[in-house]
Design a protein around this motif. Structure first.
Motif, PDB file in Angstrom:
ATOM      1  N   VAL A 278     -70.950 -77.483  32.888  1.00  0.00           N
ATOM      2  CA  VAL A 278     -70.882 -76.903  34.232  1.00  0.00           C
ATOM      3  C   VAL A 278     -72.287 -76.763  34.819  1.00  0.00           C
ATOM      4  O   VAL A 278     -72.546 -77.195  35.958  1.00  0.00           O
ATOM      5  CB  VAL A 278     -70.132 -75.546  34.191  1.00  0.00           C
ATOM      6  CG1 VAL A 278     -70.193 -74.861  35.545  1.00  0.00           C
ATOM      7  CG2 VAL A 278     -68.678 -75.754  33.770  1.00  0.00           C
TER       8      VAL A 278
ATOM      9  N   ASP B 171     -62.771 -71.608  30.220  1.00  0.00           N
ATOM     10  CA  ASP B 171     -62.194 -72.227  29.014  1.00  0.00           C
ATOM     11  C   ASP B 171     -61.488 -73.524  29.432  1.00  0.00           C
ATOM     12  O   ASP B 171     -61.713 -74.034  30.535  1.00  0.00           O
ATOM     13  CB  ASP B 171     -61.273 -71.237  28.269  1.00  0.00           C
ATOM     14  CG  ASP B 171     -60.127 -70.744  29.129  1.00  0.00           C
ATOM     15  OD1 ASP B 171     -60.109 -71.034  30.355  1.00  0.00           O
ATOM     16  OD2 ASP B 171     -59.237 -70.067  28.600  1.00  0.00           O
TER      17      ASP B 171
ATOM     18  N   GLY C 262     -71.590 -66.670  27.005  1.00  0.00           N
ATOM     19  CA  GLY C 262     -72.564 -65.609  27.292  1.00  0.00           C
ATOM     20  C   GLY C 262     -72.464 -65.080  28.717  1.00  0.00           C
ATOM     21  O   GLY C 262     -73.254 -64.221  29.123  1.00  0.00           O
TER      22      GLY C 262
ATOM     23  N   ALA D  98     -68.361 -78.627  21.424  1.00  0.00           N
ATOM     24  CA  ALA D  98     -67.229 -78.747  20.492  1.00  0.00           C
ATOM     25  C   ALA D  98     -65.911 -78.491  21.204  1.00  0.00           C
ATOM     26  O   ALA D  98     -65.512 -77.338  21.389  1.00  0.00           O
ATOM     27  CB  ALA D  98     -67.419 -77.749  19.352  1.00  0.00           C
TER      28      ALA D  98
ATOM     29  N   ALA E 153     -62.618 -83.111  24.323  1.00  0.00           N
ATOM     30  CA  ALA E 153     -63.209 -84.182  25.143  1.00  0.00           C
ATOM     31  C   ALA E 153     -62.189 -84.886  26.052  1.00  0.00           C
ATOM     32  O   ALA E 153     -62.359 -86.040  26.412  1.00  0.00           O
ATOM     33  CB  ALA E 153     -63.942 -85.196  24.263  1.00  0.00           C
TER      34      ALA E 153
ATOM     35  N   LEU F  41     -65.681 -72.571  20.594  1.00  0.00           N
ATOM     36  CA  LEU F  41     -65.208 -71.262  21.082  1.00  0.00           C
ATOM     37  C   LEU F  41     -64.850 -71.341  22.550  1.00  0.00           C
ATOM     38  O   LEU F  41     -65.665 -71.758  23.375  1.00  0.00           O
ATOM     39  CB  LEU F  41     -66.311 -70.209  20.947  1.00  0.00           C
ATOM     40  CG  LEU F  41     -66.594 -69.618  19.593  1.00  0.00           C
ATOM     41  CD1 LEU F  41     -67.598 -68.482  19.743  1.00  0.00           C
ATOM     42  CD2 LEU F  41     -65.341 -69.113  18.904  1.00  0.00           C
TER      43      LEU F  41
ATOM     44  N   PRO G 248     -59.082 -76.014  31.146  1.00  0.00           N
ATOM     45  CA  PRO G 248     -59.698 -77.339  31.219  1.00  0.00           C
ATOM     46  C   PRO G 248     -61.069 -77.356  31.933  1.00  0.00           C
ATOM     47  O   PRO G 248     -61.241 -78.062  32.942  1.00  0.00           O
ATOM     48  CB  PRO G 248     -58.666 -78.134  32.018  1.00  0.00           C
ATOM     49  CG  PRO G 248     -58.118 -77.110  32.995  1.00  0.00           C
ATOM     50  CD  PRO G 248     -58.207 -75.767  32.326  1.00  0.00           C
TER      51      PRO G 248
HETATM   52  C1  LIG Z   1     -61.529 -75.971  21.014  1.00  0.00           C
HETATM   53  C2  LIG Z   1     -61.765 -76.318  22.454  1.00  0.00           C
HETATM   54  C3  LIG Z   1     -61.141 -77.433  23.014  1.00  0.00           C
HETATM   55  C4  LIG Z   1     -61.337 -77.740  24.361  1.00  0.00           C
HETATM   56  N1  LIG Z   1     -60.836 -78.905  24.860  1.00  0.00           N
HETATM   57  C5  LIG Z   1     -61.035 -79.210  26.174  1.00  0.00           C
HETATM   58  C6  LIG Z   1     -60.560 -80.440  26.703  1.00  0.00           C
HETATM   59  O1  LIG Z   1     -60.093 -81.319  25.979  1.00  0.00           O
HETATM   60  N2  LIG Z   1     -60.697 -80.651  28.035  1.00  0.00           N
HETATM   61  C7  LIG Z   1     -61.245 -79.719  28.871  1.00  0.00           C
HETATM   62  O2  LIG Z   1     -61.258 -79.933  30.067  1.00  0.00           O
HETATM   63  N3  LIG Z   1     -61.779 -78.577  28.374  1.00  0.00           N
HETATM   64  C8  LIG Z   1     -61.703 -78.309  27.053  1.00  0.00           C
HETATM   65  N4  LIG Z   1     -62.251 -77.179  26.527  1.00  0.00           N
HETATM   66  C9  LIG Z   1     -63.006 -76.295  27.415  1.00  0.00           C
HETATM   67  C10 LIG Z   1     -64.402 -76.858  27.719  1.00  0.00           C
HETATM   68  O3  LIG Z   1     -65.037 -77.302  26.554  1.00  0.00           O
HETATM   69  C11 LIG Z   1     -65.239 -75.763  28.376  1.00  0.00           C
HETATM   70  O4  LIG Z   1     -64.515 -75.236  29.458  1.00  0.00           O
HETATM   71  C12 LIG Z   1     -66.567 -76.270  28.888  1.00  0.00           C
HETATM   72  O5  LIG Z   1     -67.262 -76.963  27.900  1.00  0.00           O
HETATM   73  C13 LIG Z   1     -67.384 -75.076  29.358  1.00  0.00           C
HETATM   74  O6  LIG Z   1     -68.641 -75.533  29.786  1.00  0.00           O
HETATM   75  P1  LIG Z   1     -69.713 -74.495  30.278  1.00  0.00           P
HETATM   76  O7  LIG Z   1     -70.851 -75.264  30.797  1.00  0.00           O
HETATM   77  O8  LIG Z   1     -69.065 -73.501  31.184  1.00  0.00           O
HETATM   78  O9  LIG Z   1     -70.087 -73.643  28.971  1.00  0.00           O
HETATM   79  P2  LIG Z   1     -71.058 -74.011  27.751  1.00  0.00           P
HETATM   80  O10 LIG Z   1     -70.983 -75.409  27.374  1.00  0.00           O
HETATM   81  O11 LIG Z   1     -70.786 -73.006  26.690  1.00  0.00           O
HETATM   82  O12 LIG Z   1     -72.504 -73.767  28.359  1.00  0.00           O
HETATM   83  C14 LIG Z   1     -73.013 -72.474  28.555  1.00  0.00           C
HETATM   84  C15 LIG Z   1     -74.455 -72.478  28.128  1.00  0.00           C
HETATM   85  O13 LIG Z   1     -75.037 -71.196  28.419  1.00  0.00           O
HETATM   86  C16 LIG Z   1     -76.006 -70.925  27.448  1.00  0.00           C
HETATM   87  N5  LIG Z   1     -76.266 -69.478  27.419  1.00  0.00           N
HETATM   88  C17 LIG Z   1     -75.403 -68.489  27.083  1.00  0.00           C
HETATM   89  N6  LIG Z   1     -76.028 -67.293  27.168  1.00  0.00           N
HETATM   90  C18 LIG Z   1     -77.309 -67.546  27.566  1.00  0.00           C
HETATM   91  C19 LIG Z   1     -78.445 -66.707  27.819  1.00  0.00           C
HETATM   92  N7  LIG Z   1     -78.400 -65.372  27.689  1.00  0.00           N
HETATM   93  N8  LIG Z   1     -79.608 -67.306  28.182  1.00  0.00           N
HETATM   94  C20 LIG Z   1     -79.690 -68.663  28.325  1.00  0.00           C
HETATM   95  N9  LIG Z   1     -78.639 -69.484  28.080  1.00  0.00           N
HETATM   96  C21 LIG Z   1     -77.468 -68.927  27.730  1.00  0.00           C
HETATM   97  C22 LIG Z   1     -75.376 -71.448  26.157  1.00  0.00           C
HETATM   98  O14 LIG Z   1     -76.367 -71.718  25.189  1.00  0.00           O
HETATM   99  C23 LIG Z   1     -74.634 -72.679  26.632  1.00  0.00           C
HETATM  100  O15 LIG Z   1     -75.367 -73.869  26.402  1.00  0.00           O
HETATM  101  C24 LIG Z   1     -62.127 -76.876  25.170  1.00  0.00           C
HETATM  102  C25 LIG Z   1     -62.782 -75.786  24.587  1.00  0.00           C
HETATM  103  C26 LIG Z   1     -62.631 -75.527  23.239  1.00  0.00           C
HETATM  104  C27 LIG Z   1     -63.400 -74.417  22.610  1.00  0.00           C
END
Ligand SMILES: Cc1cc2nc3c(=O)[nH]c(=O)nc-3n(C[C@H](O)[C@H](O)[C@H](O)COP(=O)(O)OP(=O)(O)OC[C@H]3O[C@@H](n4cnc5c(N)ncnc54)[C@H](O)[C@@H]3O)c2cc1C
Length: 472
Positions: free
Chosen positions: A12, A334, A202, A43, A46, A307, A336
């Motif tokens: 994101v 979470d 976080g 993790a 995908a 997670l 999708p």
């Molecule tokens: C088991 C599982 C299966 C899934 N399968 C799918 C799927 O097939 N298709 C789908 O669409 N979605 C799926 N998802 C959901 C998808 O993976 C997530 O919604 C997506 O990756 C979230 O991305 P993000 O950028 O919001 O979060 P993240 O990838 O967690 O990025 C957040 C970042 O913030 C950083 N951060 C946190 N706190 C701090 C801080 N205090 N200071 C600086 N940095 C910080 C972290 O290090 C992290 O890198 C799945 C999730 C899981 C767990």
């Protein structure tokens, strides 16, 4: 003074950095990890779900459908993997067929291609479907991507276009003064007009630095087995059971590189603990047996877990802070979240950023150049590459056939890999059957040479994950 600080370099944060880098803005991205995409984006399954699953009227439904449609063009532009492998949601009894009917209605309403298929048709394409399966819905537009490659490519293009990326620094405090904020990490204090809280698991802690968080996150762990490429014909489509209140269930999923993922379960977790458990993996085995048979467990090369930052009302929480409209929270992203990420970014920019800042397009936007991938070239192309750069011919990872020069390229790329895991995520040494048993030390030596640091200072991933210590 920055215009925007994005906290979080997951999928994101990477989409937002990329999309905002098209405007004349000063943008900084901060992540506590030593690499992009080390959180939930690291993790997951995908899958680019088409969007038939989320409940009507939710942001998840709206952004998943939109995001899934945006991916083909984005992946083409960035020259990254996108495979429309299609999905079968399978039913084993009459009750489950009723659920298929609901999914079909929802898919039709959302203009998502979906059609019923009988058992005879299913087994023509999927020899290992369980004997209990009687009917399925085929979703031919369901796709898979390589999430790390996607996040890294987006962030690389953002950095090429002026975004400042700070890795390995955790945000621990935010101060609000008149008209701007100061974001504190262990090493820096950055002033900014706008903050985007894209911190995944976080995000609630970040929100609490400003106000009492308006959303609450529960960590839900999902565990998987990974099968080697020798098992790559085990399934051709993603095989889902019918969804339940707990989620989309335990799946068999092909990956863009020819492995198969089996999982995930969904277990509430107190802390950000990523260990796999024998109970969790046993749950995966038991539930998978309902939908597929002849599972080649002898081809398991790894287990892992991710997670989910799950919210209390089942939807994403994407809203500005109650205290100040210049902080936008992206909570509870979470599943999708991966499929929705391009649409989340577009939504945040359209609905909120445009109301805080003037968005003027940059005069010149530079496209990223994708690095060569030797094992995808034909013999002639390989020979031509080796003639100009002989180290493209020196193979370091024998399982995945990764050359020395590709590792060097990854180290010196725009968001250069600084750790063994960052190299693994970009060019895949250690992803094959030996899981790095042979090549990991060679990768460490290349990192040591290229970064000009002693071998003992090369990190596997996070702080203090050095491979070895100085001999006394
Ligand atoms: C088991 C599982 C299966 C899934 N399968 C799918 C799927 O097939 N298709 C789908 O669409 N979605 C799926 N998802 C959901 C998808 O993976 C997530 O919604 C997506 O990756 C979230 O991305 P993000 O950028 O919001 O979060 P993240 O990838 O967690 O990025 C957040 C970042 O913030 C950083 N951060 C946190 N706190 C701090 C801080 N205090 N200071 C600086 N940095 C910080 C972290 O290090 C992290 O890198 C799945 C999730 C899981 C767990």
């Amino acid at each position: 003074m920055q215009d925007i600080v994005i906290i979080g370099a997951g999928i994101v944060g990477s989409f937002l950095a990329h999309d905002l880098s098209k405007y004349d803005l000063k943008v900084t991205v901060i992540d506590k990890e030593n690499d992009i995409a080390n959180g939930t984006t690291m993790a997951n399954s995908a899958i680019i779900h088409t969007g038939y699953d989320p409940e009507d009227g939710t942001l998840k439904a709206e952004l998943n459908v939109k995001g899934a449609k945006m991916y083909p063009e984005i992946c083409k532009e960035l020259k990254i993997d996108y495979q429309k492998c299609g999905a079968y949601v399978v039913a084993c009894d009459k009750e489950e067929i009723k659920i298929l009917d609901q999914l079909k209605k929802r898919a039709d309403k959302r203009n998502i291609r979906a059609y019923y298929i009988e058992r005879e048709e299913i087994i023509k394409n999927e020899a290992n479907i369980s004997d209990d399966v009687i009917e399925a819905i085929s979703f031919p537009d369901t796709a898979i991507i390589y999430p790390w490659q996607c996040a890294i490519a987006l962030m690389e293009e953002a950095v090429i276009n002026g975004v400042d990326l700070i890795l390995g620094e955790k945000v621990y405090k935010i101060h609000e003064k008149q008209g701007f904020f100061t974001v504190y990490t262990e090493k820096k204090a950055i002033n900014t007009k706008v903050i985007i809280n894209a911190a995944g698991c976080g995000a609630e802690k970040i929100a609490n630095m400003i106000e009492k968080s308006p959303f609450h996150i529960v960590y839900k762990k999902g565990e998987y087995f990974v099968l080697s490429k020798q098992a790559n014909k085990f399934v051709n489509h993603i095989i889902y059971p019918v969804p339940t209140k707990v989620g989309k269930g335990v799946l068999a999923v092909p990956t863009t590189h020819g492995n198969i993922l089996l999982g995930p379960n969904s277990n509430i977790c107190e802390s950000e603990d990523l260990s796999t458990t024998s109970e969790g993996l046993e749950y995966v085995r038991n539930h998978l047996n309902r939908i597929v048979k002849n599972i080649p467990y002898h081809e398991v090369i790894r287990s892992y877990s991710g997670l989910r930052p799950t919210g209390n009302n089942g939807d994403f929480y994407i809203k500005p802070s109650y205290k100040n409209k210049n902080i936008i929270h992206l909570g509870c992203i979470d599943s999708p979240g991966l499929a929705s990420a391009p649409a989340i970014s577009a939504y945040v920019i359209q609905e909120y950023i445009k109301k805080c800042l003037d968005l003027l397009p940059k005069r010149k936007y530079v496209k990223r150049k994708a690095p060569p991938v030797m094992n995808q070239l034909c013999e002639k192309e390989k020979n031509d590459m080796v003639k100009t750069q002989p180290l493209y011919g020196k193979i370091v990872c024998k399982c995945e056939k990764i050359s020395y020069q590709e590792i060097v390229d990854a180290i010196h790329s725009p968001c250069g890999a600084k750790t063994i895991k960052a190299i693994k995520k970009r060019v895949r040494p250690g992803m094959g059957k030996c899981q790095g048993g042979f090549c990991e030390i060679e990768v460490a030596k290349i990192l040591s040479k290229e970064l000009n640091i002693p071998l003992t200072q090369v990190l596997y991933d996070e702080k203090h994950s050095n491979l070895g210590t100085e001999a006394k």
